[in-house]
Design an enzyme around this catalytic site. Structure first.
Site, PDB file in Angstrom:
ATOM      1  N   LYS A  81      -4.085  85.130 114.036  1.00  0.00           N
ATOM      2  CA  LYS A  81      -3.010  84.469 113.274  1.00  0.00           C
ATOM      3  C   LYS A  81      -3.453  84.300 111.823  1.00  0.00           C
ATOM      4  O   LYS A  81      -4.610  83.931 111.569  1.00  0.00           O
ATOM      5  CB  LYS A  81      -2.710  83.111 113.922  1.00  0.00           C
ATOM      6  CG  LYS A  81      -1.501  82.394 113.363  1.00  0.00           C
ATOM      7  CD  LYS A  81      -1.251  81.096 114.147  1.00  0.00           C
ATOM      8  CE  LYS A  81      -0.020  80.355 113.656  1.00  0.00           C
ATOM      9  NZ  LYS A  81       0.224  79.098 114.411  1.00  0.00           N
ATOM     10  N   SER A 156       4.817  78.733 116.068  1.00  0.00           N
ATOM     11  CA  SER A 156       4.684  79.547 114.891  1.00  0.00           C
ATOM     12  C   SER A 156       3.760  80.756 115.070  1.00  0.00           C
ATOM     13  O   SER A 156       3.745  81.622 114.205  1.00  0.00           O
ATOM     14  CB  SER A 156       4.145  78.685 113.746  1.00  0.00           C
ATOM     15  OG  SER A 156       2.858  78.196 114.072  1.00  0.00           O
ATOM     16  N   SER A 180       2.666  75.576 118.941  1.00  0.00           N
ATOM     17  CA  SER A 180       2.732  76.910 118.332  1.00  0.00           C
ATOM     18  C   SER A 180       2.000  78.031 119.058  1.00  0.00           C
ATOM     19  O   SER A 180       2.202  79.198 118.740  1.00  0.00           O
ATOM     20  CB  SER A 180       2.242  76.854 116.892  1.00  0.00           C
ATOM     21  OG  SER A 180       3.286  76.402 116.079  1.00  0.00           O
TER      22      SER A 180
END
Ligand code: GLN
Length: 484
Positions: A81, A156, A180
């Site tokens: 990420k 996310s 997330s």
């Protein structure tokens, strides 16, 4: 050479074959890059790719030939990420304010994974600074759900989840402040684990809300999740919130099942959810019973305040964390010369997207004098109440189960104009962050072609138990985790 599908196989299987010299790491990594080239125009999972990955793959192959001792994840592709710092690659947080930022150091988890031989293949898309539930609020691109590209992948960590489901990586890292990791895992039919607060170092994770968030593994199987967790836990002198606990082998007990365990189905988390979700999770509960667990419905009164408490605290911490992006010390350099400070600060910070700006404004408000006691302090008190209620439940119950998300993956654009409704979709995930307990989302079923995830929570440091239960469930559940 053996034939195995390198795009869909587990890390556990691939690493075994690499170590035996039956799979060439270079071919495997090249194959993943070819596939990325093919599908990225639909999925948009990555913000950047690692040019050095092939070179690293060759190094692994040479080490195999020389008969050297190899790490637990030797040669395995991992997507990271883009809010986790990597020293050779940009770390943008999907924000214009960090668009060109290359950190001078690696996050601790990156160091640990590379030490075990993992190869970073790219940095994945996210909502700006990890603030969101859909990955629509990235400032660069909209990641799509590989199961239906008209729909959101969740967020996310949407890029990490989508890259796994689309066969664009073998393993991935996400971060979870209020869901997330678990939300996109649920929406994309992969496994995502948010570990106990303090079990994994946050050093090098760009802060959004420090007291809530953690880095965790995202994978296509529970076994791979255990394998990856083995590599990233432990005390880190660079993060004083890490716990001084012995590292464990989470694969060692994975087959021990759930016989005799007491599992609670959380009533408040399953009421008012989509009817397909409700039915699926009730079916999952029956499956645990058939595996020998004792199941009861449980109630947690204070959960009704969890969302309000989470958003108050998360925004307060965000406003303070993001104050550092002033275009001088941190964030895009727009040439401060000739500017008066306030106007320069304003110019730089106009680079934040609307979602981030909204949170900074609300977060500043709830922390300001006169309002602090009414909002921030109250939210912290509610947090304590929730913690106490969970703690008393864990005296009786080994694990708690619930849906990960109350709804199915929805259409892109459907909720972007409605922040409150968007916040409400986090209703079942935020409690675990408020109180720091581990929580895993695993693929449970598909309905009308869309994935539904099951969430399993346990007391602090009960990852072993969580993984055991998740594995037992996975063994008797045939759900697709990848579409290539
Ligand atoms: N969706 C939640 C939020 O927007 C959680 C985000 C996260 O876990 N990073 O705050």
């Amino acid at each position: 050479m053996i034939t195995m599908d390198l795009l869909t196989s587990s890390a556990a299987d691939i690493v075994t074959q690499i170590k035996k010299g039956y799979v060439s790491t270079e071919e495997y990594i090249a194959k993943i890059f070819d596939h990325i080239k093919k599908v990225e125009s639909n999925v948009h999972a990555y913000i950047s790719l690692n040019d050095l990955a092939i070179e690293r793959a060759r190094e692994v192959d040479s080490a195999v030939k020389r008969g050297e001792k190899l790490g637990k994840l030797a040669g395995i592709a991992i997507a990271v990420k883009d809010n986790i710092c990597t020293s050779n690659m940009k770390t943008t947080c999907a924000s214009k304010i960090l668009e060109h930022y290359i950190p001078p150091y690696n996050a601790t988890v990156i160091e640990m994974l590379e030490r075990e031989g993992a190869i970073i293949i790219g940095k994945t898309n996210l909502d700006e600074f990890a603030m969101g539930t859909t990955t629509e609020f990235s400032r660069f691109k909209e990641t799509r759900n590989p199961w239906d590209i008209e729909r959101v992948p969740g967020g996310s960590s949407g890029g990490s989840a989508a890259s796994l489901a689309a066969g664009e990586t073998t393993l991935a890292l996400g971060s979870d402040t209020g869901g997330s990791i678990r939300c996109p895992a649920s929406f994309c039919s992969v496994v995502g684990l948010k570990p106990t607060y303090g079990l994994v170092s946050r050093f090098g994770l760009v802060s959004f809300a420090n007291s809530l968030e953690l880095i965790g593994p995202m994978c296509r199987s529970v076994y791979d999740t255990a394998l990856m967790l083995n590599c990233i836990t432990g005390r880190d002198s660079m993060d004083h919130t890490t716990l001084d606990v012995d590292t464990k082998d989470y694969t060692a007990t994975i087959t021990q099942g759930v016989k005799g365990l007491k599992i609670g189905l959380v009533r408040e988390m399953i009421s008012d959810v989509d009817e397909h979700v409700s039915k699926t999770i009730h079916d999952a509960a029956s499956k645990f019973e058939s595996l020998g667990a004792n199941l009861n419905e449980v109630s947690i009164d204070s959960l009704q305040y969890a969302l309000a408490s989470y958003y108050t605290i998360a925004m307060a911490e965000a406003s303070s964390n993001l104050a550092r992006y002033d275009g001088v010390r941190y964030g895009i350099d727009m040439g401060p010369e000739g500017f008066e400070w306030n106007s320069y600060y304003t110019k730089v910070r106009s680079n934040f997207g609307d979602v981030v700006k909204r949170r900074i404004i609300i977060g500043t408000y709830v922390l300001s004098s006169g309002y602090y006691g009414k909002y921030y302090l109250k939210a912290q008190k509610v947090r304590t109440l929730i913690k106490q209620e969970f703690a008393s439940l864990f005296k009786t119950y080994d694990l708690l189960i619930a849906p990960t998300m109350p709804i199915l993956p929805f259409k892109i654009g459907e909720k972007t104009m409605d922040p409150l409704h968007m916040y409400m979709t986090d209703i079942d995930t935020v409690a675990a962050n408020l109180i720091g307990i581990p929580s895993i989302s695993i693929p449970c079923a598909f309905t009308d072609g869309l994935p539904i995830g099951l969430q399993i929570m346990g007391d602090h440091l009960s990852e072993e138990l969580l993984i055991r239960a998740a594995y037992a469930f996975e063994e008797i559940t045939d759900v697709k985790k990848v579409i290539v």
